[in-house]
Each structure stands twice: as structure tokens, then as C-alpha cells.
Design an enzyme around this catalytic site. Structure first.
Site, short mmCIF file in Angstrom:
data_model
loop_
_atom_site.label_atom_id
_atom_site.label_comp_id
_atom_site.label_asym_id
_atom_site.label_seq_id
_atom_site.Cartn_x
_atom_site.Cartn_y
_atom_site.Cartn_z
N HIS A 99 0.81 -1.22 0.00
CA HIS A 99 0.00 0.00 0.00
C HIS A 99 0.85 1.27 0.00
CE1 HIS A 99 0.38 -0.35 4.51
NE2 HIS A 99 0.47 0.96 4.40
N ASP A 136 0.32 -7.78 1.48
CA ASP A 136 0.64 -6.35 1.58
C ASP A 136 2.15 -6.12 1.58
OD1 ASP A 136 0.13 -3.64 1.67
OD2 ASP A 136 0.00 -3.56 3.86
N GLY A 186 3.25 6.39 8.23
CA GLY A 186 4.54 6.77 7.67
C GLY A 186 5.61 5.76 8.01
N SER A 242 4.92 2.58 7.91
CA SER A 242 4.57 1.39 7.13
C SER A 242 5.74 0.99 6.24
CB SER A 242 3.33 1.66 6.27
OG SER A 242 2.19 1.78 7.05
N GLY A 282 -7.52 -25.85 -0.16
CA GLY A 282 -8.76 -26.23 -0.83
C GLY A 282 -9.84 -26.71 0.11
#
Length: 511
Positions: A137, A167, A245, A247, A303
Site C-alpha cells: 500500500h 501487503d 509513515g 509502514s 482447498g
């Protein structure tokens, strides 16, 4: 008079003697305490390894010297500025009375250019040749990326690959002999262990906060302060301050090893309130390796549909009692309950409904997050051993892991993943029922282009862009061709098992 004097002298002697004894005792106690204190300080001064050992041992929690870990890590943590350039958009204004008589009754069109958008975050240099790990992100939709090191040097960054599911993103800057952080074993972290959160949020210099590991394998949903959450969630929770900030910055243990990539804070206000979360390095290592080698993460799926026996979440008392009762009937207290086995998946033909997975890859399964964390380290084609409880008896089985398409092939780009769906060739029974010669059945739909177009699970694809669809490979070929065409659209025709015909246009262009 003499007797009074003698009595006085006797009392005085007793008082002096008592004072002497008390004073001597106090002196000895203080001396011992001072000696003990001095001995303790001298030990640490004379043997600096004790500081290192205190950081390594959970038994010696204090004192912990984090200065060396901080000094090592600040140079490897960078500031990242991502810029999304302004876009030119066509805007149609509302028509006025003159447009109805003299112009276009639909209004006037004009070109409008949006302002550039700039975002900030942190990243961690993991190799001397300039590979950097950050959050997806932080760089998502970026047209330009600038990386600033702690020593004020600036570089242009380029994206090697991204993985929204965890992410994570892998960047590259050109150069050599960059400062790096050694990557540690996040599985070895213990709750209560000291860690540092290192970020470079404002392009000033790296900042360091300290705290402890509050929890492991934590799942917090998508209610983080940034409004986003990874699909695969098995976070390290820490009370070291992680603010916006930070991150993409580093979570570092007392040895100065990278054990996590700071991802988000959990806060109703958007500012730090004691809950920060980091992506474990043992997940990061596999993601980075796949992005470097293939450009896409090779994700293995079990699955199944299932849940664990946790009653810690906000549930009704009735549901909590139902879960406890079911666990008692199955003869288990923890693990992952198999509610459904998906056709064509890794577990098909091996696991059954009502099985409980209590171990995978030699590790105990307490919650569903544990299962996710283990699978995130594997690729399609890997074989894993699972211990299950079936009919109150333990049984060991071997599973060959598959990808979302139900095979073990390496995915060298994110082509099929953009569709957000799983497929299989139509079974012979279904062909006979519907009088079909071929077709691809949509066995599952998640977030992606298929869902955006309105395609649902169970839909049978007969043709794509006029070509007959007999195998998943046929769809892959048409997808590759479509992504290289100017239109970038898949025109799909097919039918539902009810016999209803339908057509869809799947727009492949990135928004």
C-alpha cells in the site's frame, strides 16, 4: 544517690550496646547491599557479552541493551516517496438551456487534469545490491518512486513485484554495498521478547521505538487505520509505537535481526494507541523469493472451507456454546474444523468434512491463522504432512499442495490471478446433463475482474473472444492475447447449470 547513678549507667550501657549492635548490623547490611550492587554492575562492565546474552535469553529479560540493534538497523531503513502523476480525465458538464437549442443536449465535454498524489512510507534494504522490502500500500499505483537513505542519498526506485495478499512489495535501487539488515527467524520470537520498530516516515532520519512482542499469528481483519488489510493475516503484534509513515519499516529483535515488516497500527483515531502489527519475515522471505524469481507469488492453497474452535471473538453466547459442544463431540479442543472440501483442491479425496486438522508440517494448529501462516511459506507442488482427527482418532495424511487453478504449475506473471476466480473442465456427467461437448466451470470467485463483471460460481464458460474453452490452458492463452491487445477485454459467453445463457465483458485494464 550512688544507686541511682549505677542504675543510670547500667541503662546507658544497655542503650549504647543496643545502638552499637544495631549500627553494626545496619552497617553490615548496607555494606553487603553495596557490595552486591557493585558486583552486579562490575559483572556487566567487565563482561559486555552479558548485555548480548540478556537480549538473547527470555529468562534474562532485564537489562536489555538495544543500542547496537538500533545502530545497525537505522542505516538499513529508508524513506520512500511514491508519486501518482496527474491524470487527464474527460468531464461532461451539465447541459444548460442553450445546449438544448444550439449545442449538445448532453452537455459539454472538457479535459481536466487531476493533481499529482504523493504518499510516504518506509522500507528495509535486505541486500547489498539494493533490494528493498516495503508494504504494497506504500507504492500501490505509483508512477514514480524515490528512495532516500539515512545518509541523505537519494535514488530512483523501481517495482520488481507486489503482492496485495500479504501487503508486501519488492523494490530495487541501483548501486552496491548498501547497508542491510540480516533477516532473522520470526518463528523463534517469543511473546514478551523485546523488539524495536524502526521507520523513516518524514525523510528526516530513521526513528526508533521499543516495545515487546504482545502476540503472534494475530488476525485483525481490515479495520486497520489505513483502511486496508492483507488477505493473508498472521501478524506479529507489538506495543512498540508504529505510526502512519512507518509502514514498510523494520521490526528488529535485540540481536539486530529483521523479524518483521511493520504494516499497520490498529487505532480508532488513526494515531498510535499501543497496538502495532508487522508481517513476519518467514512469510516475507518466501514472498520476496517468488517476486524475484517469477514476478508473482506462487501461492499454495489447501482447498477447504473451515474455521477454528476459538471463542475469543465477539460472538453470541449461543454460538459460543455450539462451538464448545461441537469440539467436545469431535474430541478436540483446538485445530481447524473442515466444513467443506473443494473440488480439485489439494485436500480433495484426502480430507473429509468434519475432519479436524491439528498439525501441519510438524507444527500444531491452534487457530486458522496458524494454518495460513504455514501455507504462506509453501509453493504449489510441495508435499506436506497433516495430522487430523477423524471419528475421534488421529490420522496422518500427505497432501500435495496446489494453486488456485487446481494444479502445481508455476505462475510466471499475475495473469490468471487478475481474474480472481478458479476454473476446471466441465465433468462428463455435467456435459451429459446439459448436452455440452466442452466448457470450463467457474468453481469459485473472489475479488477480481470476474467478480467485477458479474460472473458467479457455477457459470460454465463456453467461448472467450470467439474461441472454444475446453481446458484452463485455453483460457490462459486467450487472457495472454487479450492483455496484449489495445482493447484488453475478454468477451465471455456461456451458461448456468439451469440452462440460462449469459454473456459478459471482462475489462482487464488496471484502474
Amino acid at each position: 544517690m550512688k544507686q541511682t547513678a549505677k542504675k543510670f549507667m547500667g541503662v546507658a550501657a544497655i542503650v549504647l550496646l543496643s545502638s552499637g549492635v544495631g549500627g553494626f548490623t545496619a552497617y553490615k547490611l548496607l555494606s553487603n547491599q553495596k557490595e552486591a550492587s557493585a558486583t552486579f554492575n562490575e559483572l556487566f562492565q567487565q563482561n559486555p557479552d552479558n548485555f548480548r546474552l540478556a537480549g538473547l535469553s527470555s529468562a534474562n529479560a532485564q537489562p536489555v541493551d538495544l543500542t547496537q540493534a538500533a545502530e545497525t538497523s537505522v542505516h538499513a531503513v529508508v524513506h520512500i516517496r511514491s508519486t501518482q502523476l496527474g491524470r487527464t480525465q474527460t468531464v461532461r458538464t451539465m447541459p444548460d438551456i442553450f445546449d438544448f437549442f444550439f449545442g449538445d443536449p448532453r452537455g459539454q465535454e472538457r479535459q481536466v487534469k487531476t493533481q499529482p498524489r504523493v504518499g510516504f512510507g518506509s522500507g528495509v534494504i535486505i541486500s547489498k545490491d539494493g533490494y528493498i522490502v516495503t508494504n504494497n500500500h506504500v507504492v500501490e499505483d505509483a508512477d514514480e518512486i524515490t528512495v532516500k537513505l539515512n545518509d541523505e542519498r537519494e535514488f530512483k526506485g523501481r517495482i520488481i513485484g507486489t503482492d496485495p495478499d500479504t501487503d508486501l512489495a519488492l523494490l530495487k535501487i541501483e548501486g552496491d554495498d548498501f547497508p542491510t539488515l540480516p533477516v532473522g527467524d520470526s518463528d523463534a520470537l517469543q511473546v514478551g521478547e523485546w523488539v524495536l520498530a524502526v521507520g523513516n516516515p518524514f525523510s528526516l532520519s530513521s526513528t526508533v521505538t521499543a516495545g515487546i512482542v504482545s502476540a503472534k499469528a494475530r488476525n485483525i481483519g481490515s479495520s486497520a487505520a489505513n483502511g486496508q488489510g492483507a488477505t493473508i493475516q498472521s501478524f506479529i503484534q507489538t506495543d512498540a509505537a508504529i505510526n502512519q509513515g512507518n509502514s514498510g519499516g523494520a521490526l528488529v529483535n535485540a540481536r539486530g535481526e529483521l523479524v518483521g515488516i511493520n504494516a499497520m497500527l490498529y487505532s480508532p483515531t488513526g494515531s498510535y494507541s499501543g497496538y502495532g502489527f508487522a508481517i513476519p519475515t518467514n512469510i516475507m522471505k518466501k514472498v520476496v523469493s517468488d517476486l524475484k524469481q517469477y514476478g508473482a507469488v506462487q501461492r499454495a492453497l489447501l482447498g477447504i472451507k473451515g474455521r477454528d474452535f476459538s471463542t475469543e471473538l465477539q460472538m453470541s453466547d449461543e454460538l459460543v456454546e455450539d462451538i464448545k459442544k461441537q469440539a467436545e463431540e469431535l474430541g478436540v479442543t483446538e485445530g481447524v474444523f473442515v466444513a467443506e472440501v473443494l473440488d480439485g483442491g489439494s485436500a480433495a479425496g484426502i480430507l473429509q468434512e468434519n475432519d479436524v486438522i491439528i498439525k501441519l508440517d510438524g507444527r500444531k494448529i491452534h487457530k486458522f491463522n496458524d494454518l495460513q501462516q504455514i501455507l504462506a511459506k509453501h509453493r504449489p507442488g510441495d508435499k506436506v504432512k497433516a495430522v487430523i482427527v477423524r471419528n475421534k482418532k488421529e490420522k496422518e495424511v500427505t497432501l500435495t499442495l496446489k494453486n488456485s487453478q487446481g494444479n502445481t504449475k508455476v505462475v510466471k506473471d499475475r495473469g490468471m490471478e487478475i481474474l480472481g476466480a478458479a476454473f476446471k473442465s466441465v465433468s462428463d456427467d455435467l456435459k451429459r446433463q446439459l448436452n455440452l461437448g466442452y466448457g470450463l466451470e467457474v468453481t469459485g470467485v473472489s475479488t477480481g475482474k470476474m467478480k467485477d463483471a458479474g460472473i458467479r460460481k457455477g457459470f460454465i464458460i463456453l467461448k472467450v473472444n470467439g474461441k472454444s474453452m475446453k481446458t484452463v490452458e485455453d483460457l490462459e492463452a486467450e487472457l495472454r492475447a487479450a492483455t496484449q491487445s489495445p482493447e484488453q477485454v475478454l468477451f465471455i459467453t456461456g451458461m448456468f447449470p439451469s440452462g440460462k445463457r449469459a454473456s459478459y465483458a471482462v475489462d482487464l485494464q488496471q484502474e
